[in-house]
Design a protein around this motif. Structure first.
Motif, PDB file in Angstrom:
ATOM      1  N   LEU A 165       0.828  -1.207   0.000  1.00  0.00           N
ATOM      2  CA  LEU A 165       0.000   0.000   0.000  1.00  0.00           C
ATOM      3  C   LEU A 165       0.862   1.256   0.000  1.00  0.00           C
ATOM      4  CD1 LEU A 165      -2.818  -0.976   2.528  1.00  0.00           C
ATOM      5  CD2 LEU A 165      -2.920  -0.971   0.034  1.00  0.00           C
ATOM      6  N   ASP A 166       1.941   1.243   0.780  1.00  0.00           N
ATOM      7  CA  ASP A 166       2.844   2.402   0.807  1.00  0.00           C
ATOM      8  C   ASP A 166       3.463   2.637  -0.567  1.00  0.00           C
ATOM      9  OD1 ASP A 166       2.347   2.827   3.489  1.00  0.00           O
ATOM     10  OD2 ASP A 166       4.139   1.753   4.174  1.00  0.00           O
ATOM     11  N   LEU A 167       3.874   1.556  -1.221  1.00  0.00           N
ATOM     12  CA  LEU A 167       4.481   1.692  -2.543  1.00  0.00           C
ATOM     13  C   LEU A 167       3.472   2.212  -3.560  1.00  0.00           C
ATOM     14  CD1 LEU A 167       6.871  -1.327  -3.253  1.00  0.00           C
ATOM     15  CD2 LEU A 167       7.409   1.110  -3.339  1.00  0.00           C
ATOM     16  N   ILE A 168       2.250   1.730  -3.474  1.00  0.00           N
ATOM     17  CA  ILE A 168       1.203   2.201  -4.390  1.00  0.00           C
ATOM     18  C   ILE A 168       1.025   3.703  -4.264  1.00  0.00           C
ATOM     19  CG2 ILE A 168      -1.282   2.150  -4.852  1.00  0.00           C
ATOM     20  CD1 ILE A 168      -1.183  -0.841  -4.039  1.00  0.00           C
ATOM     21  N   ASN A 169       0.938   4.189  -3.040  1.00  0.00           N
ATOM     22  CA  ASN A 169       0.736   5.623  -2.831  1.00  0.00           C
ATOM     23  C   ASN A 169       1.940   6.432  -3.305  1.00  0.00           C
ATOM     24  OD1 ASN A 169      -1.860   5.429  -1.708  1.00  0.00           O
ATOM     25  ND2 ASN A 169      -1.024   4.895   0.290  1.00  0.00           N
ATOM     26  N   GLN A 170       3.150   5.893  -3.126  1.00  0.00           N
ATOM     27  CA  GLN A 170       4.341   6.586  -3.622  1.00  0.00           C
ATOM     28  C   GLN A 170       4.340   6.634  -5.147  1.00  0.00           C
ATOM     29  OE1 GLN A 170       7.910   4.797  -1.969  1.00  0.00           O
ATOM     30  NE2 GLN A 170       6.929   4.575   0.038  1.00  0.00           N
ATOM     31  N   LEU A 171       4.069   5.493  -5.771  1.00  0.00           N
ATOM     32  CA  LEU A 171       4.106   5.415  -7.227  1.00  0.00           C
ATOM     33  C   LEU A 171       3.011   6.264  -7.864  1.00  0.00           C
ATOM     34  CD1 LEU A 171       4.801   1.596  -7.620  1.00  0.00           C
ATOM     35  CD2 LEU A 171       6.408   3.450  -8.082  1.00  0.00           C
ATOM     36  N   ALA A 172       1.893   6.401  -7.173  1.00  0.00           N
ATOM     37  CA  ALA A 172       0.771   7.181  -7.725  1.00  0.00           C
ATOM     38  C   ALA A 172       1.175   8.626  -8.000  1.00  0.00           C
ATOM     39  CB  ALA A 172      -0.419   7.129  -6.781  1.00  0.00           C
ATOM     40  N   THR A 173       2.136   9.143  -7.259  1.00  0.00           N
ATOM     41  CA  THR A 173       2.554  10.536  -7.448  1.00  0.00           C
ATOM     42  C   THR A 173       3.321  10.723  -8.757  1.00  0.00           C
ATOM     43  OG1 THR A 173       4.649  10.242  -6.235  1.00  0.00           O
ATOM     44  CG2 THR A 173       2.701  10.825  -4.945  1.00  0.00           C
ATOM     45  N   PHE A 174       3.753   9.623  -9.382  1.00  0.00           N
ATOM     46  CA  PHE A 174       4.493   9.709 -10.642  1.00  0.00           C
ATOM     47  C   PHE A 174       3.586   9.551 -11.861  1.00  0.00           C
ATOM     48  CE2 PHE A 174       7.665   8.327  -7.539  1.00  0.00           C
ATOM     49  CZ  PHE A 174       8.731   9.173  -7.819  1.00  0.00           C
ATOM     50  N   ARG A 175       2.309   9.324 -11.638  1.00  0.00           N
ATOM     51  CA  ARG A 175       1.417   9.136 -12.778  1.00  0.00           C
ATOM     52  C   ARG A 175       1.205  10.441 -13.536  1.00  0.00           C
ATOM     53  NH1 ARG A 175      -3.763   6.204 -10.229  1.00  0.00           N
ATOM     54  NH2 ARG A 175      -3.452   7.978  -8.814  1.00  0.00           N
ATOM     55  N   LYS A 176       1.140  10.296 -14.856  1.00  0.00           N
ATOM     56  CA  LYS A 176       0.816  11.415 -15.731  1.00  0.00           C
ATOM     57  C   LYS A 176      -0.336  10.976 -16.640  1.00  0.00           C
ATOM     58  CE  LYS A 176       5.623  13.070 -15.897  1.00  0.00           C
ATOM     59  NZ  LYS A 176       6.803  13.317 -16.771  1.00  0.00           N
ATOM     60  N   PRO A 177      -1.077  11.915 -17.174  1.00  0.00           N
ATOM     61  CA  PRO A 177      -2.167  11.537 -18.077  1.00  0.00           C
ATOM     62  C   PRO A 177      -1.636  10.759 -19.282  1.00  0.00           C
ATOM     63  CG  PRO A 177      -2.368  13.836 -17.411  1.00  0.00           C
ATOM     64  CD  PRO A 177      -1.033  13.374 -16.928  1.00  0.00           C
ATOM     65  N   VAL A 178      -2.382   9.753 -19.690  1.00  0.00           N
ATOM     66  CA  VAL A 178      -2.024   8.995 -20.884  1.00  0.00           C
ATOM     67  C   VAL A 178      -3.146   9.164 -21.903  1.00  0.00           C
ATOM     68  CG1 VAL A 178      -0.602   7.336 -19.645  1.00  0.00           C
ATOM     69  CG2 VAL A 178      -3.036   6.873 -19.952  1.00  0.00           C
ATOM     70  N   HIS A 179      -2.776   9.051 -23.151  1.00  0.00           N
ATOM     71  CA  HIS A 179      -3.738   9.306 -24.233  1.00  0.00           C
ATOM     72  C   HIS A 179      -3.719   8.134 -25.211  1.00  0.00           C
ATOM     73  CE1 HIS A 179      -4.051  13.384 -22.668  1.00  0.00           C
ATOM     74  NE2 HIS A 179      -2.725  13.419 -22.647  1.00  0.00           N
ATOM     75  N   LEU A 180      -4.068   6.979 -24.691  1.00  0.00           N
ATOM     76  CA  LEU A 180      -4.117   5.771 -25.494  1.00  0.00           C
ATOM     77  C   LEU A 180      -5.536   5.200 -25.447  1.00  0.00           C
ATOM     78  CD1 LEU A 180      -0.836   3.985 -24.322  1.00  0.00           C
ATOM     79  CD2 LEU A 180      -1.191   5.247 -26.444  1.00  0.00           C
ATOM     80  N   PRO A 181      -5.986   4.598 -26.538  1.00  0.00           N
ATOM     81  CA  PRO A 181      -7.331   4.017 -26.528  1.00  0.00           C
ATOM     82  C   PRO A 181      -7.371   2.732 -25.714  1.00  0.00           C
ATOM     83  CG  PRO A 181      -6.234   3.541 -28.605  1.00  0.00           C
ATOM     84  CD  PRO A 181      -5.330   4.482 -27.861  1.00  0.00           C
ATOM     85  N   ASP A 182      -8.455   2.555 -24.974  1.00  0.00           N
ATOM     86  CA  ASP A 182      -8.690   1.288 -24.295  1.00  0.00           C
ATOM     87  C   ASP A 182      -9.250   0.282 -25.289  1.00  0.00           C
ATOM     88  OD1 ASP A 182      -7.869   2.226 -21.807  1.00  0.00           O
ATOM     89  OD2 ASP A 182      -9.880   2.936 -21.279  1.00  0.00           O
ATOM     90  N   GLN A 183      -8.974  -0.970 -25.047  1.00  0.00           N
ATOM     91  CA  GLN A 183      -9.491  -2.039 -25.894  1.00  0.00           C
ATOM     92  C   GLN A 183      -9.530  -3.315 -25.055  1.00  0.00           C
ATOM     93  OE1 GLN A 183      -5.953  -2.683 -28.821  1.00  0.00           O
ATOM     94  NE2 GLN A 183      -6.523  -4.715 -28.065  1.00  0.00           N
ATOM     95  N   LEU A 184     -10.007  -4.368 -25.636  1.00  0.00           N
ATOM     96  CA  LEU A 184     -10.024  -5.652 -24.954  1.00  0.00           C
ATOM     97  C   LEU A 184      -8.607  -6.237 -24.974  1.00  0.00           C
ATOM     98  CD1 LEU A 184     -10.470  -8.801 -24.519  1.00  0.00           C
ATOM     99  CD2 LEU A 184     -12.216  -7.300 -23.558  1.00  0.00           C
ATOM    100  N   VAL A 185      -8.062  -6.506 -23.783  1.00  0.00           N
ATOM    101  CA  VAL A 185      -6.724  -7.086 -23.678  1.00  0.00           C
ATOM    102  C   VAL A 185      -6.744  -8.267 -22.711  1.00  0.00           C
ATOM    103  CG1 VAL A 185      -5.530  -4.924 -24.210  1.00  0.00           C
ATOM    104  CG2 VAL A 185      -6.018  -5.508 -21.820  1.00  0.00           C
ATOM    105  N   HIS A 186      -5.725  -9.099 -22.841  1.00  0.00           N
ATOM    106  CA  HIS A 186      -5.514 -10.239 -21.949  1.00  0.00           C
ATOM    107  C   HIS A 186      -4.530  -9.799 -20.869  1.00  0.00           C
ATOM    108  CE1 HIS A 186      -4.672 -14.061 -20.293  1.00  0.00           C
ATOM    109  NE2 HIS A 186      -3.841 -14.531 -21.208  1.00  0.00           N
ATOM    110  N   GLY A 187      -4.982  -9.799 -19.624  1.00  0.00           N
ATOM    111  CA  GLY A 187      -4.166  -9.254 -18.541  1.00  0.00           C
ATOM    112  C   GLY A 187      -3.367 -10.259 -17.753  1.00  0.00           C
ATOM    113  N   ASP A 188      -3.229 -11.505 -18.253  1.00  0.00           N
ATOM    114  CA  ASP A 188      -2.467 -12.512 -17.507  1.00  0.00           C
ATOM    115  C   ASP A 188      -1.678 -13.405 -18.453  1.00  0.00           C
ATOM    116  OD1 ASP A 188      -1.503 -13.886 -15.297  1.00  0.00           O
ATOM    117  OD2 ASP A 188      -3.198 -15.276 -15.234  1.00  0.00           O
ATOM    118  N   LEU A 189      -0.959 -12.788 -19.372  1.00  0.00           N
ATOM    119  CA  LEU A 189      -0.181 -13.562 -20.337  1.00  0.00           C
ATOM    120  C   LEU A 189       0.885 -14.419 -19.666  1.00  0.00           C
ATOM    121  CD1 LEU A 189       0.170 -10.927 -23.154  1.00  0.00           C
ATOM    122  CD2 LEU A 189      -0.552 -13.285 -23.528  1.00  0.00           C
ATOM    123  N   PHE A 190       1.510 -13.905 -18.635  1.00  0.00           N
ATOM    124  CA  PHE A 190       2.611 -14.606 -17.977  1.00  0.00           C
ATOM    125  C   PHE A 190       2.178 -16.003 -17.516  1.00  0.00           C
ATOM    126  CE2 PHE A 190       5.154 -15.535 -14.117  1.00  0.00           C
ATOM    127  CZ  PHE A 190       6.429 -15.489 -14.661  1.00  0.00           C
ATOM    128  N   GLY A 191       0.922 -16.142 -17.122  1.00  0.00           N
ATOM    129  CA  GLY A 191       0.477 -17.416 -16.581  1.00  0.00           C
ATOM    130  C   GLY A 191      -0.239 -18.317 -17.565  1.00  0.00           C
TER     131      GLY A 191
END
Length: 284
Positions: A165-191
């Motif tokens: 949780l601490d890392l999430i809150n730290q990393l959140a401060t580095f987020r910037k707006p992104v301008h990419l379209p959303d689409q259907l993706v597979h979110g667990d390729l590694f497994g």
């Protein structure tokens, strides 16, 4: 792996009455091989049926797909089990090939419509699917894990969970707006990617998310770095992908949120995530 083999009535309904189930382990997410068919336990009926329907007709260059096997009455899911054609292969540390596969796969899924279940927020009582829905949203919403708290997520009490949780809150401060379209993706390729020598890679399932295509590649890279033994240079080899640093940032926040929220998370999984977080931070 599922501790219980597929019940006899499930095997019969898929036309596998006389097949002897053989456990396949983590490569098939707890599946059991019955001849040329694999029976796998289903965590969410709607997602399993959706994946089966998509894989029934999807065509991707250089990819072997596990095709669904319908029951004798036409169903994709019976009593919490699905059936797929068995494809030869095993997980291997061929991480760049997995990222490359991600690009081909998501070019093919770009035209798929957003399933209704991907629009639904996490709800109590919490199931596994709600953990992943909440974790996905945590990486993108203005206040990380707001959706999880609103849905009554259990309090994170373990030391590694609190560190996540601490890392999430730290990393959140580095987020910037992104301008990419959303689409259907597979979110667990590694497994879900299997390799068999020089044969095309195989895919056992599709876990749907509605995010940019390069985000799904970033999740595969984050997983490979955190738990797959990938070399640190992996993320640099794919830095020409759209909004790559921000996609990696959101991918590692997503995995940290899963770690914080999932009741079966183990402390052994955290050091890899912490290391990957450090690598990603250097890119921002």
């Amino acid at each position: 792996m599922s501790p219980l083999e597929p019940p006899q009535h499930v095997r019969s309904t898929f036309g596998l009455r006389d097949a002897e189930p053989v456990p396949l382990g983590s490569d098939w997410d707890g599946g059991w091989r019955c001849g040329d068919v694999v029976l796998s336990p289903v965590a969410d009926h709607a997602r399993a049926a959706w994946s089966a329907k998509v894989r029934e007709t999807l065509s991707v260059d250089g990819l072997r797909l596990a095709r669904p096997v319908r029951s004798t009455d036409g169903r994709y899911v019976v009593s919490g089990w699905r059936a797929d054609t068995y494809i030869v292969g095993a997980s291997e540390p061929r991480h760049d090939e997995v990222v490359s596969l991600s690009l081909r796969l998501h070019a093919a899924t770009a035209q798929l419509e957003r399933p209704r279940f991907l629009m639904q927020p996490p709800v109590a009582p919490w199931a596994d699917v709600d953990v992943f829905v909440a974790a996905d949203r945590a990486a993108w919403e203005t206040v990380p894990l707001r959706s999880a708290r609103a849905a009554g997520a259990p309090e994170t009490t373990t030391p590694d969970g609190r560190k996540s949780l601490d890392l999430i809150n730290q990393l959140a401060t580095f987020r910037k707006p992104v301008h990419l379209p959303d689409q259907l993706v597979h979110g667990d390729l590694f497994g879900t990617v299997l390799f068999a020598g020089r044969a095309a890679p195989g895919l056992t399932d599709i876990t749907p998310y509605w995010r940019p295509a390069s985000w799904a590649a970033a999740v595969a890279a984050v997983d490979a770095l955190s738990w797959g033994g990938a070399d640190d240079a992996l993320i640099g080899r794919w830095d020409d992908l759209p909004e790559w640093p921000q996609m990696l940032l959101r991918a590692v926040m997503f995995r940290l949120a899963v770690h914080a929220l999932h009741p079966r998370s183990t402390e052994e999984a955290f050091p890899g995530l912490a290391h990957t977080s450090d690598l990603v931070r250097l890119l921002l």
